[in-house]
Enzyme design. Structure first.
Site, short mmCIF file in Angstrom:
data_model
loop_
_atom_site.label_atom_id
_atom_site.label_comp_id
_atom_site.label_asym_id
_atom_site.label_seq_id
_atom_site.Cartn_x
_atom_site.Cartn_y
_atom_site.Cartn_z
N LYS A 1 5.05 6.44 88.08
CA LYS A 1 4.62 7.84 87.94
C LYS A 1 4.27 8.09 86.48
CE LYS A 1 6.91 9.99 91.83
NZ LYS A 1 6.63 11.24 92.50
N GLU B 1 8.95 16.52 91.28
CA GLU B 1 9.76 15.31 91.10
C GLU B 1 11.24 15.65 90.95
OE1 GLU B 1 6.62 15.45 90.08
OE2 GLU B 1 5.99 13.70 91.25
N ARG C 1 17.15 34.88 89.62
CA ARG C 1 18.23 35.01 88.64
C ARG C 1 19.51 34.35 89.14
NH1 ARG C 1 17.92 40.72 86.10
NH2 ARG C 1 17.60 41.17 88.29
N ARG D 1 15.33 50.89 88.53
CA ARG D 1 16.76 50.56 88.63
C ARG D 1 17.47 51.74 87.96
NH1 ARG D 1 16.25 44.90 89.87
NH2 ARG D 1 14.64 43.86 88.65
N MET E 1 11.05 32.32 89.27
CA MET E 1 12.05 33.39 89.30
C MET E 1 13.22 33.09 90.23
SD MET E 1 10.32 37.11 88.95
CE MET E 1 10.19 37.81 87.30
N GLY F 1 16.89 45.41 97.26
CA GLY F 1 17.81 44.28 97.28
C GLY F 1 19.26 44.74 97.44
N ASP F 2 20.21 43.82 97.21
CA ASP F 2 21.61 44.19 97.51
C ASP F 2 22.15 45.26 96.58
OD1 ASP F 2 21.76 42.49 95.37
OD2 ASP F 2 23.50 41.38 96.10
N THR G 1 12.99 41.89 98.48
CA THR G 1 13.16 41.21 97.19
C THR G 1 12.52 39.83 97.31
OG1 THR G 1 14.72 40.09 95.71
CG2 THR G 1 15.52 40.56 97.90
N ASP H 1 17.75 36.49 98.59
CA ASP H 1 19.18 36.25 98.37
C ASP H 1 20.08 37.30 99.01
OD1 ASP H 1 18.43 38.33 96.74
OD2 ASP H 1 19.51 37.62 94.98
N VAL I 1 7.33 52.51 108.18
CA VAL I 1 8.34 53.58 108.26
C VAL I 1 7.64 54.91 108.53
CG1 VAL I 1 9.99 54.92 106.88
CG2 VAL I 1 10.05 52.42 106.80
N ARG J 1 8.66 3.35 88.30
CA ARG J 1 7.97 3.14 89.59
C ARG J 1 6.50 3.51 89.53
NH1 ARG J 1 12.46 5.91 92.94
NH2 ARG J 1 14.03 4.29 93.00
N ASP K 1 13.62 37.26 95.93
CA ASP K 1 14.63 36.22 95.74
C ASP K 1 15.19 35.63 97.04
OD1 ASP K 1 14.33 36.63 93.06
OD2 ASP K 1 16.18 37.76 92.79
N ARG L 1 5.78 38.31 91.33
CA ARG L 1 6.17 39.56 91.99
C ARG L 1 4.96 40.33 92.53
NH1 ARG L 1 11.08 41.53 89.11
NH2 ARG L 1 10.12 43.56 88.86
N GLY M 1 13.68 45.60 91.88
CA GLY M 1 12.42 44.90 91.59
C GLY M 1 11.44 45.03 92.76
N ARG N 1 1.63 13.90 81.56
CA ARG N 1 2.70 14.69 80.94
C ARG N 1 3.78 15.09 81.94
NH1 ARG N 1 -1.11 18.78 77.62
NH2 ARG N 1 -0.93 17.74 75.60
O1 F6P Z 1 15.26 40.29 91.79
C1 F6P Z 1 13.91 40.01 91.66
C2 F6P Z 1 13.62 39.46 90.27
O2 F6P Z 1 12.24 39.21 90.18
C3 F6P Z 1 14.43 38.23 89.87
O3 F6P Z 1 13.91 37.04 90.41
C4 F6P Z 1 14.33 38.32 88.38
O4 F6P Z 1 15.38 37.64 87.76
C5 F6P Z 1 14.41 39.79 88.13
O5 F6P Z 1 13.95 40.43 89.29
C6 F6P Z 1 13.61 40.26 86.94
O6 F6P Z 1 13.83 41.63 86.78
P1 F6P Z 1 12.97 42.56 85.83
O7 F6P Z 1 11.64 42.78 86.47
O8 F6P Z 1 13.76 43.81 85.73
O9 F6P Z 1 12.81 41.82 84.53
#
Ligand code: F6P
Length: 323
Positions: A214, A188, A172, A72, A170, A102-103, A126, A130, A23, A212, A128, A256, A11, A163
């Site tokens: 809200k 909240e 996953r 990918r 995002m 990413g990983d 990425t 993560d 680079v 309270r 995320d 993104r 992504g 409301r």
């Molecule tokens: O890994 C980055 C990310 O944006 C995640 O947060 C999300 O779940 C995923 O990619 C979405 O992937 P795609 O763009 O392939 O739908």
């Protein structure tokens, strides 16, 4: 090492362009020829590889996305695919590869290094945040700010209509964006995969806040939450409670895109320069990381064998602050 290549994979994330710029320009500054690969590993297999110069990366520092495009690639997950990719690189005399992603992208880089002895260095890109071994990934800060801005806007309309909004962000497998944007937006409640979501308990919390005084509330939901997506959770809340007039907003891929923040740009520039210098110093099978505000290196495997998780105490703090 006289020739290296760079690609972006998985992504896209805001800050990949400043990383590519760093680079390319670091390579040029060290007298190394540098090639750009289009569409990640797919471009490596297809031979979509072109020489770049300092000027090919002019005017991109403030643009989201990636000028090299990304993909990918399933074929690269096979040994045949990786053999084809290595042959393309060897055919051009390219000895080192910088992989920004990413990983999942790192696993490909690790296999390419192990099987084909192509020197690979990863840069964490990425939204995320993560990736194990690094405190920050390129793109997280920008995505977080985009999500926060969305929450701020939704709060205006939530307050005007009394409301409850369920806002899906995002992530996953990771609740970083949910936790940080939720805290920054004064949510909240924050629901993320790192904590078990209990809908009846959530309803009780909302009731208590309503008692309270809200009159409107924001519940931030990570897309990977264990209780389901924001629509499922909002429906369950409406089904078992008096909160019937709820709304759901999915922020989606807007998180993104967009111009990278100063933080992401500087992180990308530092990591991009470090990746090239690591290759030139003979490193391989490593990723560039940020630890305690220092740029360093870690084995690629740390990306998937260790966890970059937010401080679990943040969940407690978020609940304290939503009284
Ligand atoms: O890994 C980055 C990310 O944006 C995640 O947060 C999300 O779940 C995923 O990619 C979405 O992937 P795609 O763009 O392939 O739908």
């Amino acid at each position: 090492m006289k020739r290296i290549a760079v690609l972006t994979s998985g992504g896209d994330s805001p800050g990949m362009n400043p990383a590519i710029r760093a680079v390319v320009r670091t390579a040029v500054a060290h007298g190394v020829e540098v090639f750009g690969v289009q569409r990640g590993y797919q471009g490596l297999i297809d031979g979509a590889i072109e020489e770049m110069s300092a000027r090919s990366v002019s005017g991109i520092i403030h643009h989201g996305g990636t000028i090299l495009r990304t993909a990918r690639c399933k074929e690269f997950m096979t040994a045949e695919g990786r053999t084809k990719a290595a042959e393309r690189l060897r055919g051009l005399g390219i000895e080192g590869l910088v992989v920004i992603g990413g990983d999942g992208s790192y696993r490909g880089a690790y296999d390419l290094w192990e099987e084909q002895q192509i020197a690979c260095v990863g840069i964490p890109g990425t939204i995320d945040n993560d990736i194990g071994g690094t405190e920050y990934t390129i793109g997280f800060d920008t995505a977080l700010n985009t999500a926060m801005e969305g929450i701020d806007r939704l709060r205006d309309t939530a307050a005007s209509h009394d409301r409850i909004f369920f806002v899906e962000v995002m992530g996953r497998h990771s609740g970083f964006i949910a936790m940080y944007s939720g805290l920054a937006g004064g949510a909240e409640a924050i629901l993320a995969p790192e904590n078990v979501t209990n809908i009846p308990a959530l309803v009780e919390d909302l009731r208590e806040m309503s008692r309270r005084g809200k009159t409107s509330m924001i519940v931030v939901v990570a897309e990977g939450d264990d209780a389901g997506n924001a629509f499922t959770i909002a429906d369950k809340v409406a089904e078992i409670s008096e909160f019937k007039d709820v709304r759901v907003s999915v922020l989606g891929h807007v998180q993104r895109g967009g111009t990278p923040t100063a933080f992401d740009r500087v992180l990308a520039l530092r990591m991009g320069a470090a990746a090239v210098e690591a290759l030139l110093a003979g490193a391989s099978g490593v990723m560039i990381v940020m630890e305690n505000n220092h740029i360093g290196q870690r084995p690629l495997q740390d990306a998937w064998n260790t966890c970059n998780c937010y401080d679990p105490d943040l969940f407690r703090v978020s609940r304290l602050l939503s009284v």
